[in-house]
Scaffold this motif. Structure first.
Motif, mmCIF file in Angstrom:
data_model
loop_
_atom_site.group_PDB
_atom_site.id
_atom_site.type_symbol
_atom_site.label_atom_id
_atom_site.label_comp_id
_atom_site.label_asym_id
_atom_site.label_seq_id
_atom_site.Cartn_x
_atom_site.Cartn_y
_atom_site.Cartn_z
ATOM 1 N N GLN A 172 0.835 -1.204 0.000
ATOM 2 C CA GLN A 172 0.000 0.000 0.000
ATOM 3 C C GLN A 172 0.869 1.253 0.000
ATOM 4 O O GLN A 172 2.064 1.193 0.301
ATOM 5 C CB GLN A 172 -0.890 0.017 1.244
ATOM 6 N N GLY A 173 0.247 2.393 -0.319
ATOM 7 C CA GLY A 173 0.941 3.660 -0.191
ATOM 8 C C GLY A 173 0.943 4.119 1.256
ATOM 9 O O GLY A 173 0.179 3.614 2.077
ATOM 10 N N PRO A 174 1.814 5.058 1.591
ATOM 11 C CA PRO A 174 1.842 5.576 2.964
ATOM 12 C C PRO A 174 0.534 6.282 3.333
ATOM 13 O O PRO A 174 -0.099 6.908 2.489
ATOM 14 C CB PRO A 174 3.004 6.574 2.934
ATOM 15 N N GLU A 175 0.170 6.175 4.619
ATOM 16 C CA GLU A 175 -0.998 6.876 5.158
ATOM 17 C C GLU A 175 -0.532 7.783 6.286
ATOM 18 O O GLU A 175 0.181 7.340 7.182
ATOM 19 C CB GLU A 175 -2.020 5.881 5.704
ATOM 20 N N LEU A 176 -0.981 9.029 6.236
ATOM 21 C CA LEU A 176 -0.563 9.997 7.247
ATOM 22 C C LEU A 176 -1.153 9.650 8.617
ATOM 23 O O LEU A 176 -2.358 9.402 8.741
ATOM 24 C CB LEU A 176 -1.023 11.397 6.841
ATOM 25 N N LEU A 177 -0.284 9.655 9.625
ATOM 26 C CA LEU A 177 -0.738 9.464 11.005
ATOM 27 C C LEU A 177 -0.856 10.804 11.733
ATOM 28 O O LEU A 177 -1.847 11.065 12.414
ATOM 29 C CB LEU A 177 0.246 8.577 11.773
ATOM 30 N N ILE A 178 0.179 11.638 11.595
ATOM 31 C CA ILE A 178 0.198 12.893 12.328
ATOM 32 C C ILE A 178 1.123 13.867 11.622
ATOM 33 O O ILE A 178 2.100 13.459 10.993
ATOM 34 C CB ILE A 178 0.638 12.676 13.794
ATOM 35 N N ARG A 179 0.781 15.151 11.704
ATOM 36 C CA ARG A 179 1.625 16.211 11.150
ATOM 37 C C ARG A 179 1.885 17.253 12.228
ATOM 38 O O ARG A 179 0.966 17.667 12.941
ATOM 39 C CB ARG A 179 0.946 16.866 9.951
ATOM 40 N N TYR A 180 3.140 17.670 12.322
ATOM 41 C CA TYR A 180 3.559 18.710 13.259
ATOM 42 C C TYR A 180 3.961 19.968 12.495
ATOM 43 O O TYR A 180 4.629 19.892 11.471
ATOM 44 C CB TYR A 180 4.765 18.256 14.079
ATOM 45 N N GLU A 181 3.558 21.097 13.007
ATOM 46 C CA GLU A 181 4.112 22.388 12.598
ATOM 47 C C GLU A 181 4.913 22.876 13.803
ATOM 48 O O GLU A 181 4.349 23.235 14.842
ATOM 49 C CB GLU A 181 3.012 23.393 12.246
ATOM 50 N N ASN A 182 6.232 22.866 13.655
ATOM 51 C CA ASN A 182 7.121 23.090 14.800
ATOM 52 C C ASN A 182 6.758 22.069 15.880
ATOM 53 O O ASN A 182 6.754 20.884 15.600
ATOM 54 C CB ASN A 182 7.022 24.541 15.257
ATOM 55 N N GLU A 183 6.427 22.505 17.104
ATOM 56 C CA GLU A 183 6.156 21.511 18.142
ATOM 57 C C GLU A 183 4.674 21.193 18.283
ATOM 58 O O GLU A 183 4.282 20.372 19.115
ATOM 59 C CB GLU A 183 6.721 21.964 19.485
ATOM 60 N N GLU A 184 3.837 21.798 17.455
ATOM 61 C CA GLU A 184 2.398 21.621 17.589
ATOM 62 C C GLU A 184 1.874 20.558 16.621
ATOM 63 O O GLU A 184 2.113 20.620 15.412
ATOM 64 C CB GLU A 184 1.680 22.944 17.313
ATOM 65 N N ALA A 185 1.124 19.604 17.163
ATOM 66 C CA ALA A 185 0.468 18.593 16.339
ATOM 67 C C ALA A 185 -0.791 19.219 15.746
ATOM 68 O O ALA A 185 -1.770 19.449 16.461
ATOM 69 C CB ALA A 185 0.124 17.370 17.166
ATOM 70 N N VAL A 186 -0.784 19.483 14.437
ATOM 71 C CA VAL A 186 -1.897 20.211 13.830
ATOM 72 C C VAL A 186 -2.868 19.303 13.091
ATOM 73 O O VAL A 186 -3.955 19.727 12.730
ATOM 74 C CB VAL A 186 -1.387 21.314 12.892
ATOM 75 N N ASP A 187 -2.456 18.050 12.840
ATOM 76 C CA ASP A 187 -3.361 17.090 12.217
ATOM 77 C C ASP A 187 -3.029 15.709 12.751
ATOM 78 O O ASP A 187 -2.057 15.101 12.341
ATOM 79 C CB ASP A 187 -3.234 17.122 10.688
ATOM 80 N N ASP A 188 -3.814 15.252 13.701
ATOM 81 C CA ASP A 188 -3.620 13.894 14.236
ATOM 82 C C ASP A 188 -4.898 13.078 14.089
ATOM 83 O O ASP A 188 -5.143 12.141 14.847
ATOM 84 C CB ASP A 188 -3.168 13.933 15.689
ATOM 85 N N SER A 189 -5.698 13.437 13.104
ATOM 86 C CA SER A 189 -7.004 12.809 12.940
ATOM 87 C C SER A 189 -6.921 11.320 12.612
ATOM 88 O O SER A 189 -7.861 10.573 12.865
ATOM 89 C CB SER A 189 -7.802 13.539 11.856
ATOM 90 N N GLN A 190 -5.808 10.876 12.030
ATOM 91 C CA GLN A 190 -5.659 9.468 11.672
ATOM 92 C C GLN A 190 -4.817 8.677 12.673
ATOM 93 O O GLN A 190 -4.535 7.503 12.437
ATOM 94 C CB GLN A 190 -5.021 9.358 10.284
ATOM 95 N N LEU A 191 -4.445 9.300 13.755
ATOM 96 C CA LEU A 191 -3.633 8.620 14.772
ATOM 97 C C LEU A 191 -4.542 7.859 15.739
ATOM 98 O O LEU A 191 -5.404 8.467 16.380
ATOM 99 C CB LEU A 191 -2.793 9.644 15.539
ATOM 100 N N PRO A 192 -4.369 6.533 15.853
ATOM 101 C CA PRO A 192 -5.183 5.757 16.807
ATOM 102 C C PRO A 192 -4.779 6.109 18.230
ATOM 103 O O PRO A 192 -3.829 5.556 18.779
ATOM 104 C CB PRO A 192 -4.844 4.299 16.462
ATOM 105 N N LYS A 193 -5.511 6.997 18.831
ATOM 106 C CA LYS A 193 -5.044 7.616 20.069
ATOM 107 C C LYS A 193 -5.134 6.701 21.290
ATOM 108 O O LYS A 193 -4.570 7.022 22.339
ATOM 109 C CB LYS A 193 -5.806 8.902 20.316
ATOM 110 N N ASP A 194 -5.807 5.571 21.153
ATOM 111 C CA ASP A 194 -5.871 4.676 22.306
ATOM 112 C C ASP A 194 -4.524 4.011 22.575
ATOM 113 O O ASP A 194 -4.206 3.675 23.719
ATOM 114 C CB ASP A 194 -6.950 3.610 22.084
ATOM 115 N N ARG A 195 -3.710 3.847 21.529
ATOM 116 C CA ARG A 195 -2.445 3.160 21.732
ATOM 117 C C ARG A 195 -1.243 3.895 21.152
ATOM 118 O O ARG A 195 -0.110 3.548 21.455
ATOM 119 C CB ARG A 195 -2.514 1.766 21.111
ATOM 120 N N PHE A 196 -1.488 4.867 20.301
ATOM 121 C CA PHE A 196 -0.398 5.601 19.663
ATOM 122 C C PHE A 196 -0.260 6.986 20.311
ATOM 123 O O PHE A 196 -1.263 7.627 20.639
ATOM 124 C CB PHE A 196 -0.671 5.798 18.172
ATOM 125 N N SER A 197 0.983 7.414 20.446
ATOM 126 C CA SER A 197 1.237 8.780 20.894
ATOM 127 C C SER A 197 2.477 9.285 20.185
ATOM 128 O O SER A 197 3.305 8.498 19.702
ATOM 129 C CB SER A 197 1.430 8.830 22.406
#
Lengths: 112, 113
Positions: B41-66
């Motif tokens: 498969q192609g890569p799927e975005l998990l999280i994007r940071y702008e400097n130290e701020e996480a601005v897109d974490d909508s695809q991050l499974p937050k129950d187990r991923f940080s």
């Protein structure tokens, strides 16, 4: 869901031009088309991108149809080192929310 | 110029164990991305940071991923506890700014047994 569709695989003879097609029929007017490639066990590598006009750089040419519903990446003289998976990507979103949506890509094999 | 550095390159763990991946982006790149790539498969975005701020974490499974990006440079992605379905390549990428060309690291191949 990916906004692009590509053939699963293609072969090309070494030294010949490799033409990789991509359909993006639902592309919006301000969405760019990007191409990356991924050689085995490496991360994707940027090749080229465009909006409306055809583009050329030292690696490849990008031809975008006038209606922008499809494009073709051209490697003018393919070498064995061009064997890779090629991803056609539509960059979605607006300033501050841009995102790449990768599909499954085209596996290009360059044959000696 | 050094590219995006990731470590480790390979990791094998048993399910329910924790695991962490580290990424050092290209110097001066403000935007950092973590992707997951499943086999074929192609890569799927998990999280994007702008400097130290996480601005897109909508695809991050937050129950187990940080994830964290302290001081806006290096970043760490953690899974706790790992599941069999987490087996994949985890890619880190960086760009000067959001929307610009992304430079990818070689990835960390995770195998969960």
């Amino acid at each position: 869901d990916a906004k692009t569709t590509q053939p699963t695989s293609m072969d090309c003879a070494e030294g010949r031009a490799a033409n990789l097609p991509c359909n993006h029929s639902t592309i919006s007017g301000n969405e760019y088309v990007y191409w990356y490639r991924q050689i085995h066990s490496q991360g994707p590598q940027y090749i080229i991108h465009g909006l409306k006009n055809n583009e050329t750089n030292e690696m490849a040419s990008l031809i975008i149809t006038e209606d922008r519903k499809s494009s073709t990446l051209i490697l003018p003289h393919a070498t064995l080192r061009d064997t890779a998976v090629y991803y056609c990507i539509v960059r979605v979103g607006t300033s501050g929310t841009y995102k790449y949506i990768f599909g499954t890509g085209t596996r290009l094999k360059v044959l000696a | 110029e050094a590219g995006v550095v990731q470590s480790p390159r390979y990791k094998i763990i048993e399910k329910k164990q924790p695991v962490a991946f580290w990424c050092n982006p290209i110097s001066g790149h403000n935007t950092l991305y973590w992707y997951r790539q499943n086999l074929g498969q192609g890569p799927e975005l998990l999280i994007r940071y702008e400097n130290e701020e996480a601005v897109d974490d909508s695809q991050l499974p937050k129950d187990r991923f940080s994830a964290e990006r302290l001081k806006g440079v290096d970043s760490t992605l953690k899974i706790q506890p790992a599941e069999l379905g987490d087996s994949a390549v985890y890619l880190c990428a960086s760009s000067l700014e959001q929307g610009h060309e992304q430079f990818f690291g070689p990835g960390t191949r995770l195998t969960v047994l």
